[in-house]
Design a protein around this motif. Sequence first.
Motif, PDB file in Angstrom:
ATOM      1  N   GLU A 171       0.876  -1.180   0.000  1.00 46.45           N
ATOM      2  CA  GLU A 171       0.000   0.000   0.000  1.00 46.45           C
ATOM      3  C   GLU A 171       0.915   1.233   0.000  1.00 46.45           C
ATOM      4  OE1 GLU A 171      -2.319   0.152   3.639  1.00 46.45           O
ATOM      5  OE2 GLU A 171      -0.556   0.556   4.864  1.00 46.45           O
ATOM      6  N   ALA A 173       0.208   3.862   1.616  1.00 45.30           N
ATOM      7  CA  ALA A 173      -0.045   4.546   2.883  1.00 45.30           C
ATOM      8  C   ALA A 173       1.180   4.630   3.799  1.00 45.30           C
ATOM      9  CB  ALA A 173      -1.182   3.834   3.618  1.00 45.30           C
ATOM     10  N   ARG A 203       0.789  -6.787  -4.523  1.00 48.93           N
ATOM     11  CA  ARG A 203       0.279  -7.828  -3.614  1.00 48.93           C
ATOM     12  C   ARG A 203       0.267  -9.143  -4.372  1.00 48.93           C
ATOM     13  NH1 ARG A 203      -4.885  -4.568  -0.900  1.00 48.93           N
ATOM     14  NH2 ARG A 203      -3.622  -2.726  -0.412  1.00 48.93           N
ATOM     15  N   THR A 215      -5.304  -7.354  -9.619  1.00 49.72           N
ATOM     16  CA  THR A 215      -4.029  -7.755 -10.214  1.00 49.72           C
ATOM     17  C   THR A 215      -2.958  -7.723  -9.123  1.00 49.72           C
ATOM     18  OG1 THR A 215      -3.753  -5.443 -10.845  1.00 49.72           O
ATOM     19  CG2 THR A 215      -4.540  -6.944 -12.561  1.00 49.72           C
ATOM     20  N   PHE A 218      -0.651  -2.806  -9.068  1.00 48.93           N
ATOM     21  CA  PHE A 218      -1.742  -1.865  -9.355  1.00 48.93           C
ATOM     22  C   PHE A 218      -1.377  -0.500  -8.779  1.00 48.93           C
ATOM     23  CE2 PHE A 218      -3.143  -2.081  -4.955  1.00 48.93           C
ATOM     24  CZ  PHE A 218      -2.675  -3.333  -4.571  1.00 48.93           C
ATOM     25  N   GLU A 222      -3.951   7.517  -2.477  1.00 50.80           N
ATOM     26  CA  GLU A 222      -4.321   7.472  -1.057  1.00 50.80           C
ATOM     27  C   GLU A 222      -4.047   8.810  -0.369  1.00 50.80           C
ATOM     28  OE1 GLU A 222      -4.229   3.245   0.672  1.00 50.80           O
ATOM     29  OE2 GLU A 222      -2.143   3.694   0.261  1.00 50.80           O
ATOM     30  N   TYR A 272      -6.235  -2.821  11.200  1.00 52.18           N
ATOM     31  CA  TYR A 272      -5.935  -1.489  11.740  1.00 52.18           C
ATOM     32  C   TYR A 272      -7.169  -0.603  11.885  1.00 52.18           C
ATOM     33  CZ  TYR A 272      -5.989  -0.875   6.670  1.00 52.18           C
ATOM     34  OH  TYR A 272      -6.339  -0.919   5.357  1.00 52.18           O
ATOM     35  N   GLU A 289     -15.759  -3.571  -4.782  1.00 53.47           N
ATOM     36  CA  GLU A 289     -15.100  -2.381  -4.229  1.00 53.47           C
ATOM     37  C   GLU A 289     -14.305  -1.579  -5.263  1.00 53.47           C
ATOM     38  OE1 GLU A 289     -12.383  -3.511  -1.138  1.00 53.47           O
ATOM     39  OE2 GLU A 289     -11.294  -1.618  -1.260  1.00 53.47           O
ATOM     40  N   LEU A 290     -14.555  -0.268  -5.239  1.00 50.61           N
ATOM     41  CA  LEU A 290     -13.767   0.673  -6.055  1.00 50.61           C
ATOM     42  C   LEU A 290     -12.690   1.319  -5.194  1.00 50.61           C
ATOM     43  CD1 LEU A 290     -16.061   3.133  -8.048  1.00 50.61           C
ATOM     44  CD2 LEU A 290     -14.320   1.627  -8.967  1.00 50.61           C
ATOM     45  N   GLY A 291     -13.114   1.652  -3.968  1.00 53.78           N
ATOM     46  CA  GLY A 291     -12.199   2.314  -3.043  1.00 53.78           C
ATOM     47  C   GLY A 291     -12.728   2.163  -1.631  1.00 53.78           C
ATOM     48  N   GLY A 292     -11.873   2.458  -0.652  1.00 54.09           N
ATOM     49  CA  GLY A 292     -12.312   2.301   0.738  1.00 54.09           C
ATOM     50  C   GLY A 292     -11.944   3.523   1.564  1.00 54.09           C
ATOM     51  N   GLU A 329      -8.567   7.590   6.255  1.00 57.11           N
ATOM     52  CA  GLU A 329      -7.866   7.321   5.002  1.00 57.11           C
ATOM     53  C   GLU A 329      -8.811   6.973   3.844  1.00 57.11           C
ATOM     54  OE1 GLU A 329      -6.578   3.291   4.295  1.00 57.11           O
ATOM     55  OE2 GLU A 329      -4.541   4.029   4.038  1.00 57.11           O
ATOM     56  N   ALA A 331      -8.764   5.546   0.383  1.00 54.79           N
ATOM     57  CA  ALA A 331      -7.792   4.809  -0.450  1.00 54.79           C
ATOM     58  C   ALA A 331      -8.501   4.319  -1.706  1.00 54.79           C
ATOM     59  CB  ALA A 331      -7.243   3.618   0.340  1.00 54.79           C
ATOM     60  N   LEU A 332      -8.127   4.895  -2.848  1.00 54.99           N
ATOM     61  CA  LEU A 332      -8.822   4.559  -4.093  1.00 54.99           C
ATOM     62  C   LEU A 332      -7.859   3.876  -5.059  1.00 54.99           C
ATOM     63  CD1 LEU A 332     -10.735   7.945  -4.674  1.00 54.99           C
ATOM     64  CD2 LEU A 332     -11.249   6.124  -3.053  1.00 54.99           C
ATOM     65  N   GLY A 333      -8.388   3.012  -5.909  1.00 55.56           N
ATOM     66  CA  GLY A 333      -7.551   2.317  -6.887  1.00 55.56           C
ATOM     67  C   GLY A 333      -7.706   2.941  -8.266  1.00 55.56           C
ATOM     68  N   ARG A 336      -9.061   0.182 -10.899  1.00 55.06           N
ATOM     69  CA  ARG A 336     -10.498  -0.091 -10.730  1.00 55.06           C
ATOM     70  C   ARG A 336     -11.337   1.085 -11.185  1.00 55.06           C
ATOM     71  NH1 ARG A 336     -10.961  -3.693  -5.192  1.00 55.06           N
ATOM     72  NH2 ARG A 336      -9.421  -5.210  -5.892  1.00 55.06           N
TER      73      ARG A 336
HETATM   74  N1  GAP Z   1      -4.094   1.713   2.521  1.00 53.35           N
HETATM   75  C1  GAP Z   1      -5.335   0.994   2.553  1.00 53.35           C
HETATM   76  C2  GAP Z   1      -5.474   0.031   1.488  1.00 53.35           C
HETATM   77  O1  GAP Z   1      -4.552  -0.288   0.774  1.00 53.35           O
HETATM   78  P1  GAP Z   1      -7.208  -1.524   0.325  1.00 53.35           P
HETATM   79  O2  GAP Z   1      -8.709  -1.573   0.437  1.00 53.35           O
HETATM   80  O3  GAP Z   1      -6.474  -2.776   0.542  1.00 53.35           O
HETATM   81  O4  GAP Z   1      -6.761  -0.423   1.353  1.00 53.35           O
HETATM   82  C3  GAP Z   1      -7.328   0.333  -1.485  1.00 53.35           C
HETATM   83  O5  GAP Z   1      -6.813  -0.912  -1.080  1.00 53.35           O
HETATM   84  C4  GAP Z   1      -7.751   0.275  -2.933  1.00 53.35           C
HETATM   85  O6  GAP Z   1      -6.665  -0.187  -3.747  1.00 53.35           O
HETATM   86  C5  GAP Z   1      -8.879  -0.725  -3.221  1.00 53.35           C
HETATM   87  O7  GAP Z   1     -10.134  -0.167  -2.945  1.00 53.35           O
HETATM   88  C6  GAP Z   1      -8.693  -0.966  -4.697  1.00 53.35           C
HETATM   89  O8  GAP Z   1      -9.254   0.063  -5.461  1.00 53.35           O
HETATM   90  C7  GAP Z   1      -7.175  -0.925  -4.845  1.00 53.35           C
HETATM   91  N2  GAP Z   1      -6.662  -2.305  -4.825  1.00 53.35           N
HETATM   92  C8  GAP Z   1      -6.332  -3.055  -3.749  1.00 53.35           C
HETATM   93  N3  GAP Z   1      -5.881  -4.265  -4.132  1.00 53.35           N
HETATM   94  C9  GAP Z   1      -5.926  -4.281  -5.483  1.00 53.35           C
HETATM   95  C10 GAP Z   1      -5.582  -5.259  -6.480  1.00 53.35           C
HETATM   96  N4  GAP Z   1      -5.072  -6.431  -6.155  1.00 53.35           N
HETATM   97  N5  GAP Z   1      -5.753  -4.935  -7.783  1.00 53.35           N
HETATM   98  C11 GAP Z   1      -6.247  -3.716  -8.134  1.00 53.35           C
HETATM   99  N6  GAP Z   1      -6.578  -2.771  -7.241  1.00 53.35           N
HETATM  100  C12 GAP Z   1      -6.428  -3.036  -5.936  1.00 53.35           C
END
Ligand code: GAP
Length: 465
Positions: A171, A173, A203, A215, A218, A222, A272, A289-292, A329, A331-333, A336
Amino acid sequence: MDKIISLCKRRGFVYPASEIYGGFANAYDFGPLGSQLKKNIKDYWWKKFVIGEDNIVGLDSAIIQNPKTWEASGHLNSFTDPLVECKKCHQRFRVDHVQEVKTKMAEGGVAANAVMGSLDKLGMTKEMTSMVLCTAGGEHDFSEAREFNLMFKTFVGVTDDSSSVAYMRPETAQGIFLNFKNVIQSTRVKPPFGIAQIGKSFRNEITPGNFIFRTREFEQMEIEFFIEPNPEESKKWYEYWIEKAKEFYLELGIKSENLSIRAHDEKELSFYSIGTSDVEYKFPFGVSELGGIAQRTDYDLSQHEKVSGLDLKFFDETMGSKYLPYVVEPALGVDRAALAILTDAFDESDGSDGRAEGEITLRLNPKVAPIKVAVFPLIKKEGLPEIAREIVAKLKKSGITTYYDESGSVGRRYRRQDEIGTPWCITVDFDTLADKTATLRDRDSMTQERINIDEIVSQIEGKLR
Ligand code: GAP
């Protein structure tokens, strides 16, 4: 989904990665249009939050940090997914994903020893089907579940022993938390304030899939938003950031009926968080999920204090005391967001709306459209290409992505642009020679108007504003 994937490949939005070597599972490359689309999304986010807000500053931190970072953040111990492995084909799956598929099968009345056809009828994706059917034949024979860390390990320097192990960030963050002290010392920010970062995260996902949705590599956008440490403040800013995140997606042109907010229940919360909500989108494969937006309290800063032994508190001059701020926080992707934007904009005609059956128009919001304007000379002679190229040069000089096209009929040129979401096309014709006007055609209304060629740049700039 297949139609979107095929358009993305054909027109240069997204290619399968390493294609000339037979591909590389679930990895993608963004082509000329896809990379511009992603850039537009990131630029808009930066413009809205970092430039647009008084109390948010930017950061661009290293991807590979001191490994103590991940010890402190909890990722080394807790960033895991429970996995099962098939003893016959040795494929691994996330336990919760296998459970979801089983529930779907039970609801659809499909037996455990299912065959391909019956799974297809349930609308199962390729990934879901692979959780049911073993490539060695029959059903999987799963092992007990075990925890699997999702961080990518690497070695830094010339040795590859345990002393040189490092991790690719999962992340963006943590880079922000590591620089919290630097930022408050080098700028004049004080809570409530945010530090924003865009960048790649990694990841080792067990079940990547659904195209660019999940994927292993990505991009994230954040903000760690630092506030006074109390639950009321946390709740207030949590609600604020849920609204802001939603607003961001709406401003990028995503339809509100496809967006929703879902609060996590206790069991689902990350290690956390004391409260998390997802902004979700109705993807073709289901709502996801798009973002959190998470309330991280002072978890991260206090962990970094413990592991580094340094005082990371903020000194509040007006109160004469110091504290570790709480954090909210968003956190958007990026990937996505790009997928949701492409899905939302994809409009294939059934032949009843003036377009031919099967004709595709990408109704992208001009803010994110990779090409804003296409310019065509009606024919390739009589000085029309020269005028068209002059218009292209002026638009490009003003920073407007522009495409020149002189091949095929004008109708076909329009269709090529509609398919990639270009909002406006300009055609230079014989009247241009006489009165210096050209046709401006709008992608969505398909209306055409004559405008003076000297006013094209200002007109397009006006529309973009
Ligand atoms: N810092 C908090 C954090 O990383 P997360 O919900 O694990 O939170 C945030 O990730 C955003 O990152 C997700 O909402 C998503 O949009 C994007 N994301 C997380 N894992 C992903 C993945 N494997 N492939 C594409 N986007 C991803």
